[in-house]
Design a protein around this motif. Structure first.
Motif, PDB file in Angstrom:
ATOM      1  N   UNK A  96      14.321   7.198  -1.463  1.00  0.00           N
ATOM      2  CA  UNK A  96      14.146   7.063  -2.828  1.00  0.00           C
ATOM      3  C   UNK A  96      13.357   8.473  -3.579  1.00  0.00           C
ATOM      4  N   UNK A  97      12.646   8.346  -4.234  1.00  0.00           N
ATOM      5  CA  UNK A  97      12.122   9.193  -5.517  1.00  0.00           C
ATOM      6  C   UNK A  97      11.026   9.192  -5.686  1.00  0.00           C
ATOM      7  N   UNK A  98      10.129  10.961  -4.990  1.00  0.00           N
ATOM      8  CA  UNK A  98       8.878  11.182  -4.861  1.00  0.00           C
ATOM      9  C   UNK A  98       8.267  11.929  -6.343  1.00  0.00           C
ATOM     10  N   UNK A  99       7.409  13.493  -4.663  1.00  0.00           N
ATOM     11  CA  UNK A  99       7.082  14.054  -6.064  1.00  0.00           C
ATOM     12  C   UNK A  99       8.113  14.909  -6.655  1.00  0.00           C
ATOM     13  N   UNK A 100       7.528  16.372  -7.858  1.00  0.00           N
ATOM     14  CA  UNK A 100       8.692  16.987  -8.342  1.00  0.00           C
ATOM     15  C   UNK A 100       8.066  18.462  -8.609  1.00  0.00           C
ATOM     16  N   UNK A 101       8.643  18.972  -8.815  1.00  0.00           N
ATOM     17  CA  UNK A 101       8.506  20.844  -9.331  1.00  0.00           C
ATOM     18  C   UNK A 101       9.230  21.395  -9.291  1.00  0.00           C
ATOM     19  N   UNK A 102       9.040  22.092 -10.571  1.00  0.00           N
ATOM     20  CA  UNK A 102       9.966  22.225 -11.736  1.00  0.00           C
ATOM     21  C   UNK A 102      10.071  24.303 -10.900  1.00  0.00           C
ATOM     22  N   UNK A 103      11.391  24.686 -10.129  1.00  0.00           N
ATOM     23  CA  UNK A 103      12.022  26.022  -9.605  1.00  0.00           C
ATOM     24  C   UNK A 103      12.001  26.783 -10.763  1.00  0.00           C
ATOM     25  N   UNK A 104      12.012  28.066 -10.610  1.00  0.00           N
ATOM     26  CA  UNK A 104      12.161  28.989 -11.409  1.00  0.00           C
ATOM     27  C   UNK A 104      13.495  29.351 -11.836  1.00  0.00           C
ATOM     28  N   UNK A 105      14.561  28.528 -11.206  1.00  0.00           N
ATOM     29  CA  UNK A 105      15.832  28.573 -12.110  1.00  0.00           C
ATOM     30  C   UNK A 105      15.841  27.419 -13.476  1.00  0.00           C
ATOM     31  N   UNK A 122       1.088  -0.756   0.216  1.00  0.00           N
ATOM     32  CA  UNK A 122       0.137  -0.085  -0.409  1.00  0.00           C
ATOM     33  C   UNK A 122       0.722   1.623   0.382  1.00  0.00           C
ATOM     34  N   UNK A 123       2.322   1.347  -0.344  1.00  0.00           N
ATOM     35  CA  UNK A 123       2.479   2.405  -0.626  1.00  0.00           C
ATOM     36  C   UNK A 123       2.606   2.998  -1.669  1.00  0.00           C
ATOM     37  N   UNK A 124       3.364   4.260  -1.309  1.00  0.00           N
ATOM     38  CA  UNK A 124       2.609   5.276  -3.279  1.00  0.00           C
ATOM     39  C   UNK A 124       4.642   5.809  -2.843  1.00  0.00           C
ATOM     40  N   UNK A 125       5.066   6.172  -3.788  1.00  0.00           N
ATOM     41  CA  UNK A 125       5.935   6.731  -4.495  1.00  0.00           C
ATOM     42  C   UNK A 125       6.385   7.958  -5.919  1.00  0.00           C
ATOM     43  N   UNK A 126       5.331   8.171  -6.559  1.00  0.00           N
ATOM     44  CA  UNK A 126       5.068   8.611  -7.973  1.00  0.00           C
ATOM     45  C   UNK A 126       5.523   9.952  -8.241  1.00  0.00           C
ATOM     46  N   UNK A 127       6.054  11.026  -8.903  1.00  0.00           N
ATOM     47  CA  UNK A 127       5.673  12.078  -9.446  1.00  0.00           C
ATOM     48  C   UNK A 127       6.481  11.939 -10.992  1.00  0.00           C
ATOM     49  N   UNK A 128       5.334  13.687 -11.775  1.00  0.00           N
ATOM     50  CA  UNK A 128       5.465  13.711 -12.429  1.00  0.00           C
ATOM     51  C   UNK A 128       5.861  15.572 -12.856  1.00  0.00           C
ATOM     52  N   UNK A 129       6.783  15.355 -13.791  1.00  0.00           N
ATOM     53  CA  UNK A 129       7.043  16.898 -14.008  1.00  0.00           C
ATOM     54  C   UNK A 129       7.415  17.002 -15.166  1.00  0.00           C
ATOM     55  N   UNK A 130       6.897  18.084 -15.922  1.00  0.00           N
ATOM     56  CA  UNK A 130       7.917  19.109 -17.396  1.00  0.00           C
ATOM     57  C   UNK A 130       8.805  19.145 -17.127  1.00  0.00           C
ATOM     58  N   UNK A 131      10.135  19.270 -18.525  1.00  0.00           N
ATOM     59  CA  UNK A 131      11.010  20.251 -18.370  1.00  0.00           C
ATOM     60  C   UNK A 131      11.033  21.514 -18.678  1.00  0.00           C
ATOM     61  N   UNK A 132      11.521  23.080 -18.288  1.00  0.00           N
ATOM     62  CA  UNK A 132      10.775  23.904 -18.391  1.00  0.00           C
ATOM     63  C   UNK A 132      10.488  24.478 -20.418  1.00  0.00           C
ATOM     64  N   UNK A 133      11.461  23.188 -21.398  1.00  0.00           N
ATOM     65  CA  UNK A 133      10.650  24.104 -22.240  1.00  0.00           C
ATOM     66  C   UNK A 133       9.486  23.170 -22.935  1.00  0.00           C
ATOM     67  N   UNK A 134       8.977  22.966 -22.413  1.00  0.00           N
ATOM     68  CA  UNK A 134       7.386  21.613 -21.800  1.00  0.00           C
ATOM     69  C   UNK A 134       8.089  20.851 -22.956  1.00  0.00           C
ATOM     70  N   UNK A 135       9.204  20.113 -23.351  1.00  0.00           N
ATOM     71  CA  UNK A 135       9.430  19.014 -24.296  1.00  0.00           C
ATOM     72  C   UNK A 135       9.279  17.923 -23.679  1.00  0.00           C
ATOM     73  N   UNK A 136       9.859  17.837 -22.680  1.00  0.00           N
ATOM     74  CA  UNK A 136      10.384  16.232 -21.639  1.00  0.00           C
ATOM     75  C   UNK A 136       9.012  16.305 -20.674  1.00  0.00           C
ATOM     76  N   UNK A 137       8.939  14.341 -20.505  1.00  0.00           N
ATOM     77  CA  UNK A 137       8.219  14.807 -18.933  1.00  0.00           C
ATOM     78  C   UNK A 137       9.027  13.420 -18.225  1.00  0.00           C
ATOM     79  N   UNK A 138       8.843  14.075 -17.055  1.00  0.00           N
ATOM     80  CA  UNK A 138      10.162  13.513 -16.123  1.00  0.00           C
ATOM     81  C   UNK A 138       9.185  12.700 -14.838  1.00  0.00           C
ATOM     82  N   UNK A 139       9.051  11.490 -15.112  1.00  0.00           N
ATOM     83  CA  UNK A 139       8.505  10.782 -13.824  1.00  0.00           C
ATOM     84  C   UNK A 139       8.958   9.745 -12.915  1.00  0.00           C
ATOM     85  N   UNK A 140       8.818  10.196 -12.060  1.00  0.00           N
ATOM     86  CA  UNK A 140       9.564   9.505 -10.501  1.00  0.00           C
ATOM     87  C   UNK A 140       8.145   7.696 -10.076  1.00  0.00           C
ATOM     88  N   UNK A 141       9.167   7.036 -10.176  1.00  0.00           N
ATOM     89  CA  UNK A 141       8.564   5.377  -9.371  1.00  0.00           C
ATOM     90  C   UNK A 141       8.950   5.060  -8.699  1.00  0.00           C
TER      91      UNK A 141
END
Length: 268
Positions: A200-209, A145-164
């Motif tokens: 381990x890996x979980x949620x992601x957030x694109x920073x202003x940098x 019943x565990x979870x550890x997943x996130x998703x985020x776009x690159x700044x140029x909106x081309x690449x999608x990153x998924x953490x599992x």
């Protein structure tokens, strides 16, 4: 995790005394046990002023669409599209818009990736694409019943990153076959502070940098960083546990929309 309602509060800020005044609180916008706990995501309207907010349903394929302007919050409607998520995923996973506002994505461990085109003028999700990802997360979730997943776009909106949990994947949204473009750009290195507290890996957030920041699963002080998310493959450079905080972050991760997104060219 359960969410019995989506509620609204309103405050005003006194710029002279630098105090916040509560105007009203807990106004129920949406009530019902069908709400997904979490995954609120916002995108600026095509007019460059208003905002869209998307709130998914739990165990269904519905998405509440809210329109926010300077003084009102209006529920535009419930749109049904894509796949129904598994009710056991409630309170986990992540959803976000691409920096350019053209895409909306959500990721959960069992339903996996759903990518939509987004109409910034009408607030509609279109052309759903489902990408299955079967890996360690599926077996861990089913067993514990565990979870550890996130998703985020690159700044140029081309690449999608998924953490599992133990892996980070990169997808190229410009590829003819998005699913086939998957590259594993990081594998959990086994670091931990003590048994039960793993980096381990979980949620992601694109920073202003222009970098992507990621927390670990559980109450952990460490932060992972994707240094060059606009670069393909290993060149994106994932640095595990780059920063260590004085206090742990427990499960959640702040969400920030793209405040720099301007009006859509040609918007009527």
């Amino acid at each position: 995790f359960q969410a019995d309602s989506l509620r609204l509060s309103k405050i005003s800020f006194d710029t002279i005394e630098h105090k916040i005044k509560l105007l009203f609180s807990d106004q129920v916008l949406i009530h019902g046990d069908s709400l997904f706990a979490g995954q609120l995501a916002a995108c600026r309207h095509g007019n460059g002023n208003d905002w869209w907010v998307i709130q998914p349903q739990s165990g269904r394929n519905g998405y509440y669409r809210l329109l926010i302007n300077s003084d009102t919050v209006k529920i535009v409607g419930l749109q049904k599209t894509g796949l129904s998520n598994n009710w056991r995923e409630n309170g986990a996973g992540q959803a976000c818009f691409s920096p350019d506002g053209s895409k909306y994505v959500r990721y959960n461990g069992l339903t996996d990736i759903q990518i939509f085109d987004f109409d910034r003028c009408k607030g509609e999700l279109r052309n759903p694409v489902h990408i299955p990802v079967f890996d360690f997360l599926d077996t861990v979730y089913q067993r514990n019943g565990l979870e550890g997943s996130g998703v985020c776009f690159s700044p140029n909106s081309r690449y999608l990153y998924v953490s599992s949990i133990t892996k980070i994947y990169q997808f190229d949204l410009q590829a003819a076959n998005i699913s086939a473009s998957k590259q594993t750009v990081a594998i959990y290195d086994g670091s931990f502070v003590e048994p039960g507290y793993y980096f381990t890996f979980n949620c992601m957030q694109l920073g202003p940098d222009g970098k992507i920041y990621m927390n670990a699963l559980g109450a952990i002080e460490t932060i992972h960083v994707i240094e060059h998310p606009d670069s393909a493959g290993q060149a994106c450079k994932v640095v595990q546990h780059k920063y260590v905080l004085d206090y742990p972050i427990s499960w959640g991760w702040p969400y920030f929309p793209n405040f720099r997104l301007g009006p859509l060219p040609g918007n009527p």
